[in-house]
Design a protein around this motif. Structure first.
Motif, short mmCIF file in Angstrom:
data_model
loop_
_atom_site.label_atom_id
_atom_site.label_comp_id
_atom_site.label_asym_id
_atom_site.label_seq_id
_atom_site.Cartn_x
_atom_site.Cartn_y
_atom_site.Cartn_z
N GLY A 112 0.78 -1.22 0.00
CA GLY A 112 0.00 0.00 0.00
C GLY A 112 0.81 1.27 0.00
N THR A 113 2.14 1.17 0.09
CA THR A 113 2.97 2.37 0.05
C THR A 113 2.93 2.98 -1.34
N ARG A 114 2.72 4.27 -1.41
CA ARG A 114 2.74 4.96 -2.70
C ARG A 114 4.18 5.08 -3.17
N LEU A 115 4.41 4.73 -4.43
CA LEU A 115 5.76 4.63 -4.97
C LEU A 115 5.96 5.65 -6.08
N VAL A 116 7.05 6.43 -5.98
CA VAL A 116 7.28 7.54 -6.91
C VAL A 116 8.73 7.50 -7.38
N SER A 117 8.94 7.76 -8.67
CA SER A 117 10.30 7.93 -9.18
C SER A 117 10.42 9.29 -9.83
N ILE A 118 11.58 9.91 -9.69
CA ILE A 118 11.86 11.18 -10.34
C ILE A 118 12.90 10.93 -11.43
N CYS A 119 12.55 11.28 -12.64
CA CYS A 119 13.46 11.20 -13.79
C CYS A 119 13.96 9.76 -13.98
N THR A 120 15.27 9.56 -14.01
CA THR A 120 15.85 8.26 -14.33
C THR A 120 15.68 7.22 -13.24
N PRO A 135 1.98 1.74 -16.75
CA PRO A 135 2.40 2.87 -17.59
C PRO A 135 3.38 3.75 -16.82
N ALA A 136 4.37 4.27 -17.53
CA ALA A 136 5.42 5.04 -16.86
C ALA A 136 6.05 6.01 -17.84
N THR A 137 6.88 6.91 -17.30
CA THR A 137 7.68 7.78 -18.14
C THR A 137 9.07 7.89 -17.54
N THR A 138 9.97 8.51 -18.29
CA THR A 138 11.33 8.78 -17.82
C THR A 138 11.86 9.93 -18.65
N HIS A 139 13.10 10.34 -18.41
CA HIS A 139 13.67 11.42 -19.20
C HIS A 139 13.72 11.00 -20.66
N TRP A 140 13.31 11.89 -21.56
CA TRP A 140 13.20 11.53 -22.98
C TRP A 140 14.53 11.04 -23.55
N ALA A 143 14.74 7.31 -23.07
CA ALA A 143 13.54 6.53 -23.37
C ALA A 143 13.85 5.29 -24.21
N GLU A 144 14.68 5.44 -25.23
CA GLU A 144 14.98 4.31 -26.10
C GLU A 144 15.66 3.18 -25.32
N LEU A 155 5.84 2.65 -21.94
CA LEU A 155 6.51 3.93 -21.68
C LEU A 155 5.92 5.03 -22.53
N ASP A 156 5.66 6.18 -21.91
CA ASP A 156 5.21 7.38 -22.63
C ASP A 156 6.23 8.49 -22.39
N PRO A 157 7.14 8.73 -23.34
CA PRO A 157 8.19 9.73 -23.12
C PRO A 157 7.75 11.15 -23.42
N ASP A 158 6.48 11.38 -23.75
CA ASP A 158 6.01 12.71 -24.15
C ASP A 158 5.36 13.49 -23.03
N VAL A 159 5.24 12.90 -21.84
CA VAL A 159 4.51 13.56 -20.76
C VAL A 159 5.45 13.95 -19.62
N LEU A 160 4.98 14.86 -18.76
CA LEU A 160 5.78 15.29 -17.62
C LEU A 160 5.75 14.27 -16.49
N TYR A 161 4.63 13.60 -16.34
CA TYR A 161 4.55 12.54 -15.33
C TYR A 161 3.39 11.61 -15.67
N VAL A 162 3.43 10.43 -15.07
CA VAL A 162 2.36 9.45 -15.24
C VAL A 162 1.87 9.05 -13.85
N ASP A 163 0.56 9.16 -13.64
CA ASP A 163 -0.07 8.77 -12.38
C ASP A 163 -0.84 7.48 -12.63
N ASP A 164 -0.33 6.39 -12.07
CA ASP A 164 -1.02 5.11 -12.19
C ASP A 164 -1.50 4.65 -10.82
N GLY A 165 -2.05 5.59 -10.07
CA GLY A 165 -2.58 5.26 -8.75
C GLY A 165 -1.50 5.22 -7.69
#
Length: 352
Positions: A112-120, A135-140, A143-144, A155-165
């Motif tokens: 139940g801990t909310r998990l967050v990553s910043i950038c890489t 679904p997730a993102t990272t620094h563009w 991305a490859e 992976l969606d490299p076009d967004v600032l962040y992804v919220d998957d709950g």
């Protein structure tokens, strides 16, 4: 019957634990403490407790010329309501995807801990299997490589962040602040999130995503059957270009040219032309003071409204907003940034 008055039990602060790994990027490491540390309730009480740790409690070397000492080891992760993993400079430079001490640290997570990553730091979560099917993102710029290593993560490299709950990931650098503000907004509402943004002197909500920052160089057109036609088209972007003209430049029928073009570029001629026009428009917006309608003409869109439509579809911002982002020359002596007339004017009928 006498009523027994129950004393209200003070609600414990939401605990945010930030994990700093070797090679941590100092800027991204400081974002959670700054954002969550400024969040205050109506009675000025702190809404979050922010604790920073390393896997073993010892200092870690940062990506710069200094180390960071902390007061906690990974044991505090077991007490986290939210765990944030800060960015590392080289997410794939180690000898193993997930070093043993890091795996042991993440194993302390409570359900139940909310998990967050910043950038890489998304690479760390993915290596631990925590982003499988999420679904997730990272620094563009990474991305490859991320897709190569972790194909099970959409992976969606076009967004600032992804919220998957309960799992959230952010793009590069300052997008970590966007995500922290989003979390505060989710937990306590827009008023408190906006208050934090004002204290940090950042926008509470940024238009567009990281797509507007991605460098997309024009691919080399040499060594293919349609190369000459593409080179010719790049010199003619300011005027209408017909498919038959491209086929003539390549010495092919329209049908053969279309088939060869798709095989060589992965795009139809129309898609490729739009991408090249957008790239030219972006360069002009970044490097010139031409009015938006002149930029649209030189890039072959014909009108400012057509350019606005295509740019918004591609990267989510208007030409004026894009120019402000990359030029920064429209600020007055007070640092104020006036709205551009192109943003205020009605869009009218968009051209195709």
């Amino acid at each position: 019957m006498q009523r027994v008055m129950q004393q209200a039990v003070p609600q414990a602060m939401h605990r945010v634990v930030v994990l700093a790994l070797p090679g941590v990027v100092p800027f991204e490491l400081g974002i959670p403490a700054k954002a969550f540390g400024l969040a205050r309730g109506p009675d000025r009480n702190r809404l979050y407790e922010v604790i920073t740790c390393t896997p073993d409690g010892r200092p870690v070397r940062t990506s710069e010329d200094f180390s960071i000492a902390v007061e906690h080891d990974a044991g505090v992760i077991a007490t986290a309501d939210t765990l944030i993993v800060a960015a590392v400079a080289d997410p794939t430079g180690g000898s193993e995807p997930l070093p043993g001490p890091v795996a042991a640290a993440l194993a302390r997570l409570r359900p139940g801990t909310r998990l967050v990553s910043i950038c890489t730091a998304s690479f760390v979560l993915a290596a631990a299997g925590l982003l499988d099917g999420r679904p997730a993102t990272t620094h563009w710029a990474h991305a490859e490589r991320f897709r190569e290593l972790y194909p099970r993560t959409p992976l969606d490299p076009d967004v600032l962040y992804v919220d998957d709950g309960d799992v959230l990931t952010s793009a590069g650098a300052a997008a970590g602040m966007d995500l922290c503000l989003h979390l505060i907004r989710h937990d306590h509402g827009s008023e408190i999130a906006n208050q934090v943004a004002r204290l940090c002197v950042v926008p509470p909500w940024r238009d567009g995503g990281q797509a507007q920052y991605i460098a997309r160089p024009v691919p080399d057109a040499t060594g293919s059957d349609t190369a000459g036609a593409r080179e010719w088209a790049l010199r003619q972007l300011h005027q209408p270009i017909q498919l038959a003209q491209l086929a003539t430049q390549a010495g092919m029928s329209v049908r053969t040219f279309s088939r060869r073009f798709l095989a060589e570029t992965g795009q139809t001629p129309g898609q490729w032309l739009t991408a090249q026009r957008l790239e030219l428009a972006r360069r002009l917006l970044e490097s010139s003071d031409l009015p938006v309608d002149r930029v649209a003409e030189q890039a072959g869109f014909g009108s400012a409204s057509s350019l606005r439509q295509h740019l918004a579809a591609a990267i989510g911002v208007s030409p004026a907003a894009y120019r402000r982002t990359f030029q920064g020359r429209h600020h007055g002596p007070t640092g104020r940034q006036p709205a551009d007339a192109a943003d205020r004017a009605p869009a009218g009928k968009w051209e195709v």
